[in-house]
Design an enzyme around this catalytic site. Sequence first.
Site, PDB file in Angstrom:
ATOM      1  N   ASP A  67      -3.748  -7.869  -7.776  1.00  0.00           N
ATOM      2  CA  ASP A  67      -4.716  -7.981  -7.784  1.00  0.00           C
ATOM      3  C   ASP A  67      -5.540  -7.265  -9.227  1.00  0.00           C
ATOM      4  O   ASP A  67      -6.220  -6.185  -9.684  1.00  0.00           O
ATOM      5  CB  ASP A  67      -5.585  -6.977  -6.972  1.00  0.00           C
ATOM      6  CG  ASP A  67      -5.869  -7.668  -5.334  1.00  0.00           C
ATOM      7  OD1 ASP A  67      -5.573  -9.143  -5.423  1.00  0.00           O
ATOM      8  OD2 ASP A  67      -5.097  -6.648  -4.513  1.00  0.00           O
ATOM      9  N   ARG A 122      -3.607 -10.681   4.026  1.00  0.00           N
ATOM     10  CA  ARG A 122      -4.537 -12.000   4.408  1.00  0.00           C
ATOM     11  C   ARG A 122      -2.754 -13.143   5.133  1.00  0.00           C
ATOM     12  O   ARG A 122      -2.771 -13.743   5.217  1.00  0.00           O
ATOM     13  CB  ARG A 122      -5.098 -12.413   2.839  1.00  0.00           C
ATOM     14  CG  ARG A 122      -6.073 -11.733   3.081  1.00  0.00           C
ATOM     15  CD  ARG A 122      -6.793 -13.171   2.037  1.00  0.00           C
ATOM     16  NE  ARG A 122      -8.642 -12.441   1.682  1.00  0.00           N
ATOM     17  CZ  ARG A 122      -9.348 -11.598   1.744  1.00  0.00           C
ATOM     18  NH1 ARG A 122      -8.625 -11.185   0.107  1.00  0.00           N
ATOM     19  NH2 ARG A 122     -10.369 -11.034   1.059  1.00  0.00           N
ATOM     20  N   GLY A 137      -3.256  -1.602  -7.309  1.00  0.00           N
ATOM     21  CA  GLY A 137      -1.935  -3.036  -6.979  1.00  0.00           C
ATOM     22  C   GLY A 137      -1.775  -3.690  -8.499  1.00  0.00           C
ATOM     23  O   GLY A 137      -3.189  -4.186  -8.906  1.00  0.00           O
ATOM     24  N   HIS A 167       0.803  -0.909  -0.014  1.00  0.00           N
ATOM     25  CA  HIS A 167       0.694  -0.102  -0.440  1.00  0.00           C
ATOM     26  C   HIS A 167       1.040   1.357  -0.092  1.00  0.00           C
ATOM     27  O   HIS A 167       0.755   1.998  -0.759  1.00  0.00           O
ATOM     28  CB  HIS A 167      -1.092   0.091   1.342  1.00  0.00           C
ATOM     29  CG  HIS A 167      -2.075  -1.269   1.460  1.00  0.00           C
ATOM     30  ND1 HIS A 167      -1.929  -1.434   2.454  1.00  0.00           N
ATOM     31  CD2 HIS A 167      -2.979  -1.450   0.660  1.00  0.00           C
ATOM     32  CE1 HIS A 167      -2.875  -3.069   1.995  1.00  0.00           C
ATOM     33  NE2 HIS A 167      -3.641  -2.158   1.223  1.00  0.00           N
TER      34      HIS A 167
HETATM   35  O1  PAF Z   1      -8.332  -4.218  -3.300  1.00  0.00           O
HETATM   36  C1  PAF Z   1      -8.774  -4.136  -2.529  1.00  0.00           C
HETATM   37  O2  PAF Z   1      -8.198  -3.461  -1.381  1.00  0.00           O
HETATM   38  C2  PAF Z   1      -9.976  -3.375  -2.857  1.00  0.00           C
HETATM   39  O3  PAF Z   1     -10.493  -4.052  -3.353  1.00  0.00           O
HETATM   40  C3  PAF Z   1     -10.740  -1.925  -3.097  1.00  0.00           C
HETATM   41  C4  PAF Z   1     -10.198  -1.963  -4.423  1.00  0.00           C
HETATM   42  C5  PAF Z   1      -9.949  -0.867  -1.745  1.00  0.00           C
HETATM   43  C6  PAF Z   1     -11.990  -1.911  -3.023  1.00  0.00           C
HETATM   44  O4  PAF Z   1     -12.435  -2.375  -1.662  1.00  0.00           O
END
Ligand code: PAF
Length: 268
Positions: free
Chosen positions: A137, A174, A134, A24
């Site tokens: 995902d 996770r 990111g 993040h």
């Molecule tokens: O990737 C995530 O953390 C979530 O899917 C997001 C994009 C914040 C939507 O809730």
Amino acid sequence: MVDLKRRGRTISLVPTMGYLHEGHLSLIRLAKQYADFVVVSIFVNPLQFGPTEDLDAYPRDLERDRELCGSEGVDAVFYPSVKEMFPPGRTVFVEEEVISRRLEGECRPGHFMGVLTVVAKLLNIIQPDSAVFGKKDVQQLALIAKMVADLNIPVEIVAGDTVREPDGLAMSSRNRYLSEDEREEALCLRRSLLEAERLFAGGERDATVINEAMKAVIEQVPGARTDYAAVIDPSDWSPCENASCGDIVAAAIRIGKTRLIDNIVLGD
Ligand code: PAF
């Protein structure tokens, strides 16, 4: 926000579900390159969790997240409540009909409807010039870019590279569910992707051979289950027959109760 925009300042949004990690923080640093004012949203979105998934167990630590945002120079943290985001009586949702049905969508029905609906709401509330997501995902990223294009949402979608632990495991909130042994076993996910890359670099183009080789790597680990491991055509997220440069290799595994995903791009 509207005031900032009137004064000609640019805004970048980093949507997150909190429990921030280095992945993040790298998105926040990227957002700072795109805008004068960076907003991080923290919202564990119930709409994107299935009935048997980990909504209640999902890790949360707002105080720590806010401190991390502060030390990264984030200008505003938006952390709405579930009630604020989803007051009772809502009947409108964002649904994508092709990409969202594949891979993650097949394993987690309704997941992407939840993601797209909340991201559309966040974009409407914050009205950023850019929003950063990111590449870990990668299917989510593709779907958000598609939503923005198809619905003419005036925002630039920026993709941030996956950040990995020194041993290659992709950072994810996770990962904290993993016991010490499971943490070790989880490395088979990265190994399976590297095996696909190795086969491709050696001239293998039959996607079935590559997919099977990935599964074999994962299933060498007794505690690991493959949800999917496949070479994917990024234009529509259909499974490839013949692998080529630019195709995505995506995999999802389960280690005990933890589900992890990762991907690479062939020929990257
Ligand atoms: O990737 C995530 O953390 C979530 O899917 C997001 C994009 C914040 C939507 O809730």
